[in-house]
Design an enzyme around this catalytic site. Structure first.
Site, PDB file in Angstrom:
ATOM      1  N   ASN A   1       0.800  -1.225   0.000  1.00 44.04           N
ATOM      2  CA  ASN A   1       0.000   0.000   0.000  1.00 44.04           C
ATOM      3  C   ASN A   1       0.832   1.275   0.000  1.00 44.04           C
ATOM      4  O   ASN A   1       0.294   2.370   0.129  1.00 44.04           O
ATOM      5  CB  ASN A   1      -0.948   0.007   1.202  1.00 44.04           C
ATOM      6  CG  ASN A   1      -1.765  -1.269   1.305  1.00 44.04           C
ATOM      7  OD1 ASN A   1      -1.688  -1.989   2.290  1.00 44.04           O
ATOM      8  ND2 ASN A   1      -2.521  -1.584   0.260  1.00 44.04           N
TER       9      ASN A   1
ATOM     10  N   ILE B   1       1.023   6.807  -0.957  1.00 40.33           N
ATOM     11  CA  ILE B   1       0.338   5.966   0.024  1.00 40.33           C
ATOM     12  C   ILE B   1      -1.093   5.711  -0.403  1.00 40.33           C
ATOM     13  O   ILE B   1      -1.802   6.616  -0.839  1.00 40.33           O
ATOM     14  CB  ILE B   1       0.340   6.642   1.415  1.00 40.33           C
ATOM     15  CG1 ILE B   1       1.768   6.898   1.877  1.00 40.33           C
ATOM     16  CG2 ILE B   1      -0.413   5.785   2.438  1.00 40.33           C
ATOM     17  CD1 ILE B   1       1.864   7.864   3.028  1.00 40.33           C
ATOM     18  N   CYS B   2      -1.540   4.468  -0.236  1.00 39.12           N
ATOM     19  CA  CYS B   2      -2.941   4.107  -0.406  1.00 39.12           C
ATOM     20  C   CYS B   2      -3.472   3.722   0.956  1.00 39.12           C
ATOM     21  O   CYS B   2      -3.010   2.755   1.556  1.00 39.12           O
ATOM     22  CB  CYS B   2      -3.088   2.930  -1.376  1.00 39.12           C
ATOM     23  SG  CYS B   2      -4.783   2.339  -1.556  1.00 39.12           S
ATOM     24  N   LEU B   3      -4.459   4.479   1.450  1.00 35.38           N
ATOM     25  CA  LEU B   3      -4.978   4.248   2.788  1.00 35.38           C
ATOM     26  C   LEU B   3      -6.461   3.964   2.697  1.00 35.38           C
ATOM     27  O   LEU B   3      -7.301   4.823   2.871  1.00 35.38           O
ATOM     28  CB  LEU B   3      -4.719   5.483   3.659  1.00 35.38           C
ATOM     29  CG  LEU B   3      -4.841   5.332   5.170  1.00 35.38           C
ATOM     30  CD1 LEU B   3      -3.870   4.266   5.679  1.00 35.38           C
ATOM     31  CD2 LEU B   3      -4.537   6.652   5.849  1.00 35.38           C
ATOM     32  N   SER B   4      -6.800   2.697   2.399  1.00 36.16           N
ATOM     33  CA  SER B   4      -8.203   2.307   2.282  1.00 36.16           C
ATOM     34  C   SER B   4      -8.614   1.537   3.522  1.00 36.16           C
ATOM     35  O   SER B   4      -7.843   0.764   4.075  1.00 36.16           O
ATOM     36  CB  SER B   4      -8.420   1.427   1.045  1.00 36.16           C
ATOM     37  OG  SER B   4      -8.113   2.135  -0.122  1.00 36.16           O
TER      38      SER B   4
END
Length: 215
Positions: free
Chosen positions: A108, A115-118
């Site tokens: 992520n 940044i991927c903040l799921s």
């Protein structure tokens, strides 16, 4: 932080002597942001995850701070990961800008720091995106605490400090942000495929990156 709070109080006292024509939209927006940050930083510091540290290089600029995450479990245990956060003038209508300064092998986080903040605990949203495909991106109801808890949970979602466990704020944050390490919705596709293909070799590469970049 006290310096900024005092400044804001003084500015409020002078507001009556100014006309609206002399204050630009940009200045008003920054003032709103800074007032929000005085409150949100206090909330953040009172409810900081035990694996996180925040540092404000300039106490008068709460919109620029550094976050250090030191995971104590999982793949990234033993590493020290630095993040740079900048809160834009239009906050809280738009999300903070966050970049990972530590090179890392993570599904992520890209090697250049995006940044991927799921989060899929209660509802699906992309915390750091102003807009998302399903319309559930950043919302003004979210705060710096949500961002920091989300970043922390990219590394260690199941661990907690017993001193915080009874806190209602902790309980909500822990429930909402646990297990954000996500191999099914990756930003670094190569890292996610590596984990799927060979978990042990993935762990070895993570360890190598920690030794080289995250000490």
């Amino acid at each position: 932080m006290l310096t900024l709070a005092s400044k804001l109080k003084r500015d409020d006292g002078l507001k009556g002597s100014r006309t609206s024509a002399t204050t630009s939209d940009s200045t008003r927006r920054v003032s709103v942001r800074d007032k929000l940050l005085v409150k949100e930083v206090a909330e953040l510091e009172a409810n900081l995850p035990c694996t996180c540290k925040v540092h404000f290089p300039d106490p008068n600029k709460l919109h620029c701070f550094q976050l250090t995450v030191i995971p104590d479990e999982g793949y990234y245990q033993g590493g020290k990961f630095q993040f740079e956060t900048e809160v834009p003038d239009a906050y809280n209508m738009v999300p903070p800008k966050v970049k990972c300064l530590t090179r890392i092998w993570h599904p992520n986080i890209t090697e250049t720091g995006e940044i991927c903040l799921s989060c899929y605990a209660f509802l699906c949203f992309s915390l750091l995106r102003e807009h998302s495909i399903d319309g559930t991106g950043w919302a003004p109801t979210r705060t710096l605490k949500d961002v920091v808890w989300g970043l922390n949970s990219l590394f260690t979602g199941e661990d907690c400090d017993s001193r915080q466990a009874d806190s209602p704020v902790f309980t909500l944050s822990f429930s909402l942000f646990k297990d954000l390490l996500n191999f099914d919705d990756p930003l670094n596709i190569e890292a996610a495929e590596h984990h799927l293909r060979d978990k042990e070799d993935f762990r070895n590469k993570v360890d190598d990156y920690i030794k080289r970049y995250a000490r």
